[in-house]
Design an enzyme around this catalytic site. Structure first.
Site, PDB file in Angstrom:
ATOM      1  N   ASP A  36      -6.423 -14.982   5.043  1.00 51.62           N
ATOM      2  CA  ASP A  36      -5.648 -13.755   4.440  1.00 51.62           C
ATOM      3  C   ASP A  36      -4.378 -14.617   3.848  1.00 51.62           C
ATOM      4  O   ASP A  36      -4.122 -15.734   4.173  1.00 51.62           O
ATOM      5  CB  ASP A  36      -5.228 -13.002   5.834  1.00 51.62           C
ATOM      6  N   TYR A 155      -7.949   0.098 -10.358  1.00 48.54           N
ATOM      7  CA  TYR A 155      -8.768   0.222  -9.019  1.00 48.54           C
ATOM      8  C   TYR A 155     -10.373   0.486  -9.082  1.00 48.54           C
ATOM      9  O   TYR A 155     -11.285  -0.164  -8.751  1.00 48.54           O
ATOM     10  CB  TYR A 155      -8.205   1.193  -7.864  1.00 48.54           C
ATOM     11  N   THR A 190      -6.436   2.819   7.343  1.00 51.09           N
ATOM     12  CA  THR A 190      -5.887   1.562   7.361  1.00 51.09           C
ATOM     13  C   THR A 190      -4.466   1.246   6.579  1.00 51.09           C
ATOM     14  O   THR A 190      -4.135   2.419   6.089  1.00 51.09           O
ATOM     15  CB  THR A 190      -6.649   0.336   6.581  1.00 51.09           C
TER      16      THR A 190
HETATM   17  N1  LIG Z   1      -8.757   1.700   3.422  1.00 51.17           N
HETATM   18  C1  LIG Z   1      -9.411   2.382   2.646  1.00 51.17           C
HETATM   19  O1  LIG Z   1      -9.470   3.462   2.343  1.00 51.17           O
HETATM   20  C2  LIG Z   1     -10.427   1.650   1.719  1.00 51.17           C
HETATM   21  C3  LIG Z   1     -11.490   2.279   1.012  1.00 51.17           C
HETATM   22  C4  LIG Z   1     -12.590   1.771   0.266  1.00 51.17           C
HETATM   23  C5  LIG Z   1     -12.231   0.330   0.091  1.00 51.17           C
HETATM   24  N2  LIG Z   1     -11.378  -0.339   0.580  1.00 51.17           N
HETATM   25  C6  LIG Z   1     -11.373  -1.710   0.540  1.00 51.17           C
HETATM   26  O2  LIG Z   1     -11.121  -2.537   1.742  1.00 51.17           O
HETATM   27  C7  LIG Z   1     -10.931  -3.748   1.789  1.00 51.17           C
HETATM   28  C8  LIG Z   1      -9.794  -3.955   2.855  1.00 51.17           C
HETATM   29  O3  LIG Z   1      -8.883  -2.871   3.046  1.00 51.17           O
HETATM   30  P1  LIG Z   1      -8.170  -2.343   3.986  1.00 51.17           P
HETATM   31  O4  LIG Z   1      -8.223  -1.030   3.994  1.00 51.17           O
HETATM   32  O5  LIG Z   1      -8.661  -3.114   5.343  1.00 51.17           O
HETATM   33  O6  LIG Z   1      -6.453  -2.705   3.564  1.00 51.17           O
HETATM   34  P2  LIG Z   1      -5.404  -3.610   4.327  1.00 51.17           P
HETATM   35  O7  LIG Z   1      -4.334  -3.543   3.523  1.00 51.17           O
HETATM   36  O8  LIG Z   1      -5.218  -3.266   5.660  1.00 51.17           O
HETATM   37  O9  LIG Z   1      -6.060  -5.177   4.334  1.00 51.17           O
HETATM   38  C9  LIG Z   1      -6.145  -5.679   2.968  1.00 51.17           C
HETATM   39  C10 LIG Z   1      -5.834  -7.476   3.400  1.00 51.17           C
HETATM   40  O10 LIG Z   1      -6.076  -8.168   2.200  1.00 51.17           O
HETATM   41  C11 LIG Z   1      -5.215  -9.281   2.151  1.00 51.17           C
HETATM   42  N3  LIG Z   1      -4.898  -9.498   0.914  1.00 51.17           N
HETATM   43  C12 LIG Z   1      -4.160  -8.840  -0.077  1.00 51.17           C
HETATM   44  N4  LIG Z   1      -3.986  -9.691  -1.091  1.00 51.17           N
HETATM   45  C13 LIG Z   1      -4.735 -10.952  -0.859  1.00 51.17           C
HETATM   46  C14 LIG Z   1      -5.012 -12.055  -1.423  1.00 51.17           C
HETATM   47  N5  LIG Z   1      -4.479 -12.346  -2.953  1.00 51.17           N
HETATM   48  N6  LIG Z   1      -5.474 -13.284  -0.983  1.00 51.17           N
HETATM   49  C15 LIG Z   1      -6.026 -12.851   0.393  1.00 51.17           C
HETATM   50  N7  LIG Z   1      -5.719 -11.881   1.080  1.00 51.17           N
HETATM   51  C16 LIG Z   1      -5.140 -10.890   0.292  1.00 51.17           C
HETATM   52  C17 LIG Z   1      -3.840  -8.310   2.717  1.00 51.17           C
HETATM   53  O11 LIG Z   1      -2.768  -9.313   3.078  1.00 51.17           O
HETATM   54  C18 LIG Z   1      -4.299  -7.472   3.878  1.00 51.17           C
HETATM   55  O12 LIG Z   1      -4.315  -8.245   5.112  1.00 51.17           O
HETATM   56  C19 LIG Z   1     -10.049  -3.928   0.371  1.00 51.17           C
HETATM   57  O13 LIG Z   1     -10.970  -4.549  -0.586  1.00 51.17           O
HETATM   58  C20 LIG Z   1      -9.956  -2.222  -0.038  1.00 51.17           C
HETATM   59  O14 LIG Z   1      -9.879  -2.178  -1.504  1.00 51.17           O
HETATM   60  C21 LIG Z   1     -10.556   0.108   1.550  1.00 51.17           C
END
Ligand SMILES: NC(=O)c1ccc[n+]([C@@H]2O[C@H](COP(=O)([O-])OP(=O)(O)OC[C@H]3O[C@@H](n4cnc5c(N)ncnc54)[C@H](O)[C@@H]3O)[C@@H](O)[C@H]2O)c1
Length: 252
Positions: A36, A155, A190
């Site tokens: 991360d 997005y 999240t």
């Molecule tokens: N939560 C939702 O509703 C949802 C829905 C669809 C898709 N997603 C996708 O799921 C994935 C995880 O999201 P989440 O919901 O767990 O969110 P989250 O914010 O809890 O986790 C995302 C993580 O990515 C890390 N991150 C951000 N930029 C970074 C970089 N440049 N290099 C390395 N790490 C980096 C952040 O520090 C964070 O720990 C993402 O790709 C998000 O787009 C989430």
């Protein structure tokens, strides 16, 4: 045990879906590297998994920087001698939604660089490390690859690209016995969706977008990630799996 010491890297491993997936993979017998950009949260994520009695390391990575992603993969192969599972999951949602005419170009570019370039870099670096032994690459897309909302064009662009790259990479990497698949979650509980929590009306609308009127949990996504990464999914390749309680399947 589903896994037998397979080495798995999870980017975005400090966040909701990443942490839940890293923990599940580790609990099912994988050796996991939580990666991360946020070292404090990443170390905490790894410590929680370690405290539960499982094998885990943390490694800092910025997925927008190819050298950083290559170093992450190198860390995996230096530490364990192999890489079997790469979960390209790091991502952001919106830094403030704006219509496409008002949105600063930099906002668009930042989204693409994390959510799209970051996944490409992860696929590329992992493929080079896996090409002798085979492996599985899982990418995180979104229902927003398939359905549109207002003011979220970057997005949508980035997540549709993840679905496209999953197909293209699966085709190119098949000859190395590397499968490439994706998960496409609905709204998951999240930190990513924190901007929406403050407004009760907006939050209710988001919950109602799912057939059973509830957000998903990171653990529900993790279950699909672990399945896709395992041999149980050995004939699944090139596709993204919707994990969305039917959100993309009905008219709202
Ligand atoms: N939560 C939702 O509703 C949802 C829905 C669809 C898709 N997603 C996708 O799921 C994935 C995880 O999201 P989440 O919901 O767990 O969110 P989250 O914010 O809890 O986790 C995302 C993580 O990515 C890390 N991150 C951000 N930029 C970074 C970089 N440049 N290099 C390395 N790490 C980096 C952040 O520090 C964070 O720990 C993402 O790709 C998000 O787009 C989430």
């Amino acid at each position: 045990m589903r896994f037998n010491g397979e080495v798995a890297v999870v980017t975005g491993g400090a966040g909701g879906i990443g942490h839940a997936s890293a923990k599940l993979l580790a609990s099912q017998g994988a050796r996991v590297i939580v990666a991360d950009i946020n070292p404090e949260a990443g170390e905490a994520s790894a410590e929680d998994i370690r405290q539960a009695g499982f094998e885990v390391r943390f490694h800092e990575v910025d997925v927008t920087d190819y050298d950083s992603v290559e170093k992450l993969v190198q860390f995996a192969t230096d530490t364990y001698g192999q890489l079997d599972i790469m979960f390209n999951n790091a991502g952001i949602f919106s830094d403030g939604s704006k219509n496409l005419m008002d949105m600063p170009i930099e906002q668009y570019k930042r989204m693409i660089s994390i959510n799209q370039d970051g996944v490409f870099y992860g696929i590329r670096a992992a493929a080079k490390a896996m090409k002798e032994r085979g492996g599985v690459i899982v990418n995180t897309a979104s229902i927003y690859a398939y359905i549109a909302d207002k003011n979220q064009l970057p997005y949508h662009a980035s997540k549709a690209a993840v679905v496209g790259m999953t197909k293209a990479a699966a085709l190119e990497l098949a000859r190395y016995n590397i499968r490439v698949v994706a998960v496409a979650p609905g709204m998951i509980d999240t930190g990513l969706i924190d901007p929406w929590r403050a407004d009760e009306k907006v939050f209710n609308t988001i919950q109602k977008a799912h057939m059973r009127r509830k957000l998903g949990t990171p653990e529900q996504v993790a279950q699909v990630v672990a399945f896709l990464a395992s041999d149980e999914a050995s004939f699944i390749n090139g596709h993204a799996y919707l994990v969305d309680d039917g959100a993309a399947a009905f008219k709202r």
